[in-house]
Write a protein that holds these residues in place. Structure first.
Motif, PDB file in Angstrom:
ATOM      1  N   ASN A  52       5.693  -4.327   2.914  1.00  0.00           N
ATOM      2  CA  ASN A  52       6.512  -3.325   2.206  1.00  0.00           C
ATOM      3  C   ASN A  52       5.708  -2.138   1.673  1.00  0.00           C
ATOM      4  O   ASN A  52       5.966  -1.636   0.580  1.00  0.00           O
ATOM      5  CB  ASN A  52       7.292  -3.965   1.063  1.00  0.00           C
ATOM      6  N   SER A  53       4.763  -1.682   2.453  1.00  0.00           N
ATOM      7  CA  SER A  53       4.017  -0.471   2.119  1.00  0.00           C
ATOM      8  C   SER A  53       4.820   0.758   2.553  1.00  0.00           C
ATOM      9  O   SER A  53       5.814   0.647   3.265  1.00  0.00           O
ATOM     10  CB  SER A  53       2.659  -0.476   2.829  1.00  0.00           C
ATOM     11  N   PHE A  54       4.371   1.934   2.137  1.00  0.00           N
ATOM     12  CA  PHE A  54       5.029   3.159   2.599  1.00  0.00           C
ATOM     13  C   PHE A  54       4.009   4.287   2.734  1.00  0.00           C
ATOM     14  O   PHE A  54       2.845   4.160   2.338  1.00  0.00           O
ATOM     15  CB  PHE A  54       6.205   3.559   1.699  1.00  0.00           C
ATOM     16  N   PHE A  55       4.454   5.388   3.333  1.00  0.00           N
ATOM     17  CA  PHE A  55       3.596   6.506   3.728  1.00  0.00           C
ATOM     18  C   PHE A  55       3.977   7.746   2.926  1.00  0.00           C
ATOM     19  O   PHE A  55       5.166   8.004   2.710  1.00  0.00           O
ATOM     20  CB  PHE A  55       3.813   6.761   5.223  1.00  0.00           C
ATOM     21  N   VAL A  56       2.958   8.513   2.502  1.00  0.00           N
ATOM     22  CA  VAL A  56       3.229   9.732   1.739  1.00  0.00           C
ATOM     23  C   VAL A  56       2.469  10.899   2.361  1.00  0.00           C
ATOM     24  O   VAL A  56       1.281  10.784   2.690  1.00  0.00           O
ATOM     25  CB  VAL A  56       2.825   9.587   0.255  1.00  0.00           C
ATOM     26  N   SER A  57       3.165  12.028   2.520  1.00  0.00           N
ATOM     27  CA  SER A  57       2.537  13.252   3.036  1.00  0.00           C
ATOM     28  C   SER A  57       3.014  14.410   2.178  1.00  0.00           C
ATOM     29  O   SER A  57       4.193  14.767   2.218  1.00  0.00           O
ATOM     30  CB  SER A  57       2.927  13.480   4.502  1.00  0.00           C
ATOM     31  N   MET A  58       2.105  14.999   1.409  1.00  0.00           N
ATOM     32  CA  MET A  58       2.489  16.048   0.457  1.00  0.00           C
ATOM     33  C   MET A  58       1.766  17.366   0.730  1.00  0.00           C
ATOM     34  O   MET A  58       1.284  18.028  -0.184  1.00  0.00           O
ATOM     35  CB  MET A  58       2.194  15.589  -0.974  1.00  0.00           C
ATOM     36  N   ALA A  59       1.679  17.769   1.988  1.00  0.00           N
ATOM     37  CA  ALA A  59       1.054  19.052   2.333  1.00  0.00           C
ATOM     38  C   ALA A  59       1.745  20.179   1.575  1.00  0.00           C
ATOM     39  O   ALA A  59       2.964  20.153   1.361  1.00  0.00           O
ATOM     40  CB  ALA A  59       1.147  19.301   3.833  1.00  0.00           C
ATOM     41  N   LEU A  77       0.809  -1.208   0.000  1.00  0.00           N
ATOM     42  CA  LEU A  77       0.000   0.000   0.000  1.00  0.00           C
ATOM     43  C   LEU A  77       0.848   1.265   0.000  1.00  0.00           C
ATOM     44  O   LEU A  77       1.930   1.310   0.593  1.00  0.00           O
ATOM     45  CB  LEU A  77      -0.898   0.027   1.243  1.00  0.00           C
ATOM     46  N   ILE A  78       0.325   2.288  -0.654  1.00  0.00           N
ATOM     47  CA  ILE A  78       0.808   3.655  -0.484  1.00  0.00           C
ATOM     48  C   ILE A  78      -0.248   4.331   0.389  1.00  0.00           C
ATOM     49  O   ILE A  78      -1.406   4.449  -0.009  1.00  0.00           O
ATOM     50  CB  ILE A  78       0.949   4.384  -1.824  1.00  0.00           C
ATOM     51  N   ILE A  79       0.149   4.745   1.589  1.00  0.00           N
ATOM     52  CA  ILE A  79      -0.815   5.233   2.575  1.00  0.00           C
ATOM     53  C   ILE A  79      -0.738   6.749   2.698  1.00  0.00           C
ATOM     54  O   ILE A  79       0.344   7.329   2.838  1.00  0.00           O
ATOM     55  CB  ILE A  79      -0.555   4.586   3.950  1.00  0.00           C
ATOM     56  N   ILE A  80      -1.900   7.386   2.650  1.00  0.00           N
ATOM     57  CA  ILE A  80      -2.029   8.823   2.938  1.00  0.00           C
ATOM     58  C   ILE A  80      -2.881   8.940   4.195  1.00  0.00           C
ATOM     59  O   ILE A  80      -3.994   8.415   4.247  1.00  0.00           O
ATOM     60  CB  ILE A  80      -2.725   9.593   1.796  1.00  0.00           C
ATOM     61  N   ALA A 126       2.335  13.568  11.833  1.00  0.00           N
ATOM     62  CA  ALA A 126       1.898  12.332  11.179  1.00  0.00           C
ATOM     63  C   ALA A 126       3.067  11.593  10.537  1.00  0.00           C
ATOM     64  O   ALA A 126       3.093  10.358  10.486  1.00  0.00           O
ATOM     65  CB  ALA A 126       0.837  12.646  10.123  1.00  0.00           C
ATOM     66  N   ILE A 127       4.046  12.348  10.084  1.00  0.00           N
ATOM     67  CA  ILE A 127       5.224  11.755   9.440  1.00  0.00           C
ATOM     68  C   ILE A 127       6.044  10.951  10.436  1.00  0.00           C
ATOM     69  O   ILE A 127       6.438   9.810  10.170  1.00  0.00           O
ATOM     70  CB  ILE A 127       6.067  12.860   8.788  1.00  0.00           C
ATOM     71  N   SER A 145      -2.629  15.559  -5.090  1.00  0.00           N
ATOM     72  CA  SER A 145      -1.376  15.461  -5.835  1.00  0.00           C
ATOM     73  C   SER A 145      -0.761  14.077  -5.716  1.00  0.00           C
ATOM     74  O   SER A 145      -0.138  13.575  -6.665  1.00  0.00           O
ATOM     75  CB  SER A 145      -0.379  16.523  -5.357  1.00  0.00           C
ATOM     76  N   VAL A 146      -0.919  13.433  -4.562  1.00  0.00           N
ATOM     77  CA  VAL A 146      -0.420  12.058  -4.412  1.00  0.00           C
ATOM     78  C   VAL A 146      -1.213  11.118  -5.309  1.00  0.00           C
ATOM     79  O   VAL A 146      -0.648  10.246  -5.980  1.00  0.00           O
ATOM     80  CB  VAL A 146      -0.509  11.609  -2.939  1.00  0.00           C
ATOM     81  N   VAL A 147      -2.528  11.305  -5.344  1.00  0.00           N
ATOM     82  CA  VAL A 147      -3.373  10.471  -6.203  1.00  0.00           C
ATOM     83  C   VAL A 147      -2.976  10.652  -7.669  1.00  0.00           C
ATOM     84  O   VAL A 147      -2.826   9.669  -8.410  1.00  0.00           O
ATOM     85  CB  VAL A 147      -4.861  10.816  -6.000  1.00  0.00           C
ATOM     86  N   LYS A 148      -2.776  11.891  -8.079  1.00  0.00           N
ATOM     87  CA  LYS A 148      -2.415  12.157  -9.479  1.00  0.00           C
ATOM     88  C   LYS A 148      -1.032  11.601  -9.825  1.00  0.00           C
ATOM     89  O   LYS A 148      -0.826  11.071 -10.928  1.00  0.00           O
ATOM     90  CB  LYS A 148      -2.466  13.657  -9.746  1.00  0.00           C
ATOM     91  N   ALA A 149      -0.082  11.711  -8.885  1.00  0.00           N
ATOM     92  CA  ALA A 149       1.255  11.166  -9.134  1.00  0.00           C
ATOM     93  C   ALA A 149       1.206   9.642  -9.244  1.00  0.00           C
ATOM     94  O   ALA A 149       1.896   9.039 -10.084  1.00  0.00           O
ATOM     95  CB  ALA A 149       2.202  11.597  -8.010  1.00  0.00           C
ATOM     96  N   TYR A 150       0.392   9.027  -8.409  1.00  0.00           N
ATOM     97  CA  TYR A 150       0.205   7.573  -8.462  1.00  0.00           C
ATOM     98  C   TYR A 150      -0.375   7.163  -9.813  1.00  0.00           C
ATOM     99  O   TYR A 150       0.090   6.213 -10.453  1.00  0.00           O
ATOM    100  CB  TYR A 150      -0.723   7.162  -7.318  1.00  0.00           C
ATOM    101  N   VAL A 151      -1.364   7.883 -10.295  1.00  0.00           N
ATOM    102  CA  VAL A 151      -1.999   7.568 -11.568  1.00  0.00           C
ATOM    103  C   VAL A 151      -1.023   7.729 -12.728  1.00  0.00           C
ATOM    104  O   VAL A 151      -1.089   6.993 -13.724  1.00  0.00           O
ATOM    105  CB  VAL A 151      -3.258   8.443 -11.767  1.00  0.00           C
ATOM    106  N   LYS A 152      -0.071   8.646 -12.595  1.00  0.00           N
ATOM    107  CA  LYS A 152       0.922   8.877 -13.661  1.00  0.00           C
ATOM    108  C   LYS A 152       1.931   7.744 -13.799  1.00  0.00           C
ATOM    109  O   LYS A 152       2.658   7.680 -14.793  1.00  0.00           O
ATOM    110  CB  LYS A 152       1.705  10.180 -13.384  1.00  0.00           C
TER     111      LYS A 152
END
Length: 460
Positions: free
Chosen positions: A337-344, A247-250, A352-353, A262-269
Motif C-alpha cells: 500500500n505504498s504510493f507515488f508523489v511527483s510535485m514538479a 512507502l511514499i516514493i519520489i 514518470a506519473i 516540497s514533498v519531503v517538507k510536506a511529509y515532515v509536517k
C-alpha cells in the motif's frame, strides 16, 4: 516508407546508457526510442539520428550505427562539431553542419518524413527539410520560454543567461520549427495553450492553429504493468533500506525544478504520515547519499533538512539504474500500500506519473501542467507543488484503503486505454499521411552557427 527522428543531443544507444543520469538524458530519450520502436513494428523503416561522439568518457556513442535488440530501428550517428561530448547548450554553433551531413546521407538512403525533437532537433530538421524538400513535424518536449520564466530572466539579466543557455538561438529555433512544421505534436491541450501561447512565440504560431496534434506519450507496457513480479533482488534491496514499512516514493530526475524538497517538507509536517510511512527517494547512480558526498544540490538540500529534523531513519535513498528495476520497485511497493508523489513546479506531461500508475501505484501529482489532463476524478490526486499543506492533505487521503484501491485500479485502466506507445506512433502516422512540404526560409545564422540576433531588443 522511411521516417527519421532527429535529436542531435540525444545520444541514444542499445543499452540505454546514462539514462536519467544527466540533464540531456531524460524522458525525451525514452519518448523518442519508444515511439520509434512502436512505429517500426507497424512496418515503417525508422532511424533515430543523433550525434557521434569520440570521447573516452562516453564510449557508448562512438560507432556510426547502433540499434535496439529485437527491432530494426537504426540509430544513425552523424559526425559534427568537436569529437568530444558536449552538453546540449554547446551544440547550437554546429547544427548547420549537422543538417548538411544529414542531407548528404539521406540523399543516398531515401527519406519520406522527418520528425524533430526539442528546439535543436527542430531547427536541424527544418534545415534538412529545406535541403531535401521533405515535410517535417516538431515536438518541443519543453520550450525555452518557460525555462526563461522559471529562471527569472528579464531584459536586465538576459545577457548573462543567454551566454549559458543560448536562449536567443533556442527561442528563434523553436519559433521557426513550430511555424514551418507540417504539424506540431503536443502531449496535452494545456501544453498547446499554455506553452505555445507564450508571448515569445506569438509572431510564429496561433495556438488555435489546426496543425497542433494532441498525441499523448505512452508507457513501455512490456515493463511497466500490473502483472505480478517476483523480483527478489529489488524486494531484498527495499527491505534492507526501509524494512516492511509502506512507502511514499519520489522518482524523477534530481533537478531542482522537480521539487523533491516540497514533498519531503510536506511529509515532515504530517505526524500521521511519519508514523505510518517511510519516504523513499529514487536516485540514478547515487549510492547511499548519507555516507557519500555528492555534488548534487537536490540531495544536499534534502539531507540537510532531514538531519535538521532528526528523520534520517525515515527518509531513504535507493539507487535504481534501469526501467526494469524501477517497475519492480513500484510493484513491490504496491504490495504494501505504498504510493507515488511527483510535485514538479511545472510538468509538461508526466511520463514518470503514468509509469507508476501502470504498475498500480496511486499517484499524488502536481497540478501545474500535463497531469491535470492525465488524472481525472478517481484516477489520482492533484496538489499545488508550492503549497505544503495541500501536498500533505492529498498524501494523507491515500491512507483510506477504499480510496487507495479505487485509485490504483482506475489508474491502471486509464494508462492501458489512453497511454500506450502504439497509440502514440499511430497518432504520428495518421498526421504524416496528410503532410506536404511547403518551402520556407531559415535565417543564415543557423547555417553558419554565428551571429544569432539577440532576443531582447526586438519586438516582444
Amino acid at each position: 516508407m522511411r521516417v527519421i527522428f532527429v535529436n542531435p543531443q540525444g545520444n541514444f544507444d542499445s543499452k540505454d546508457s546514462r539514462l536519467s543520469s544527466h540533464p540531456d538524458f531524460g524522458g525525451q530519450i525514452v519518448y523518442v526510442k519508444e515511439v520509434a520502436i512502436a512505429m517500426e513494428k507497424m512496418g515503417v523503416n525508422v532511424d533515430i539520428v543523433t550525434r557521434r561522439i569520440e570521447d573516452p568518457l562516453w564510449p557508448e556513442f562512438s560507432s556510426k550505427f547502433d540499434g535496439y535488440h529485437g527491432t530494426n530501428v537504426r540509430i544513425v550517428r552523424i559526425d559534427f562539431g568537436p569529437s568530444e561530448f558536449l552538453p546540449k547548450e554547446k551544440l547550437w554553433p554546429y547544427l548547420g553542419e549537422f543538417a548538411k551531413k544529414m542531407a548528404d546521407f539521406y540523399k543516398k538512403e531515401g527519406l519520406d518524413f522527418i520528425t524533430t525533437h526539442y528546439g535543436d532537433g527542430g531547427i536541424s530538421g527544418a534545415m534538412l527539410s529545406k535541403y531535401l524538400k521533405i515535410p517535417f513535424s516538431f515536438t518541443a518536449h519543453s520550450l525555452g520560454a518557460q525555462k526563461m520564466d522559471k529562471l527569472g530572466v528579464d531584459e536586465k539579466n538576459f545577457s548573462h543567461f543567454d551566454e549559458i543557455y543560448n536562449f536567443s538561438a533556442r527561442i528563434l529555433a523553436e519559433g521557426i520549427s513550430m511555424k514551418y512544421s507540417s504539424f506540431n505534436v503536443v502531449s496535452t491541450r494545456m501544453e498547446q495553450f499554455e506553452q505555445y501561447g507564450h508571448k515569445l512565440y506569438r509572431d510564429y504560431i496561433d495556438v488555435n492553429d489546426k496543425k497542433f496534434k494532441i498525441i499523448p506519450p505512452g508507457v513501455n507496457n512490456r515493463i511497466f504493468n500490473s502483472n505480478p513480479v517476483d523480483d527478489k533482488k529489488i524486494e531484498e534491496k527495499v527491505r534492507s533500506i526501509s524494512g516492511t514499512s509502506p512507502l511514499i516514493i519520489i522518482s524523477s530526475r534530481l533537478d531542482p525544478k522537480k521539487n523533491h524538497i516540497s514533498v519531503v517538507k510536506a511529509y515532515v509536517k504530517s505526524p500521521i504520515l511519519r508514523e505510518r510511512y517511510d519516504l523513499l527517494i529514487v536516485t540514478n547512480g547515487f549510492e547511499d547519499p548519507y555516507n557519500n558526498k555528492y555534488d548534487n544540490e537536490v540531495i544536499k538540500e534534502i539531507i540537510d533538512f532531514v538531519i535538521k529534523n532528526n528523520l534520517k531513519s525515515k527518509v531513504h535513498f535507493i539507487n535504481i539504474e534501469s526501467q526494469k528495476d524501477l517497475a519492480s520497485l513500484y510493484k513491490v511497493a504496491r504490495r504494501n500500500n505504498s504510493f507515488f508523489v511527483s510535485m514538479a513546479l511545472y510538468e509538461p506531461f508526466g511520463l514518470a506519473i503514468i509509469e507508476a500508475m501502470a504498475c498500480g501505484l496511486p499517484v499524488v501529482a502536481t497540478k501545474n501542467g500535463g497531469p491535470t489532463d492525465i488524472i481525472r476524478d478517481g484516477e489520482g490526486l492533484l496538489a499545488d507543488p508550492e503549497n505544503l499543506d495541500e501536498i500533505k492533505t492529498q498524501m494523507e487521503k491515500l491512507m483510506d484503503e477504499e480510496l487507495y484501491m479505487k485509485i490504483s485500479a482506475n489508474g491502471i485502466k486509464r494508462v492501458n486505454t489512453s497511454y500506450t506507445w502504439e497509440s502514440t506512433a499511430r497518432g504520428y502516422l495518421e498526421s504524416i499521411q496528410n503532410a506536404q512540404f511547403e518551402d520556407f526560409d531559415i535565417p543564415s545564422c543557423f547555417y553558419t552557427g554565428r551571429n544569432f540576433p539577440p532576443l531582447f531588443g526586438k519586438k516582444q
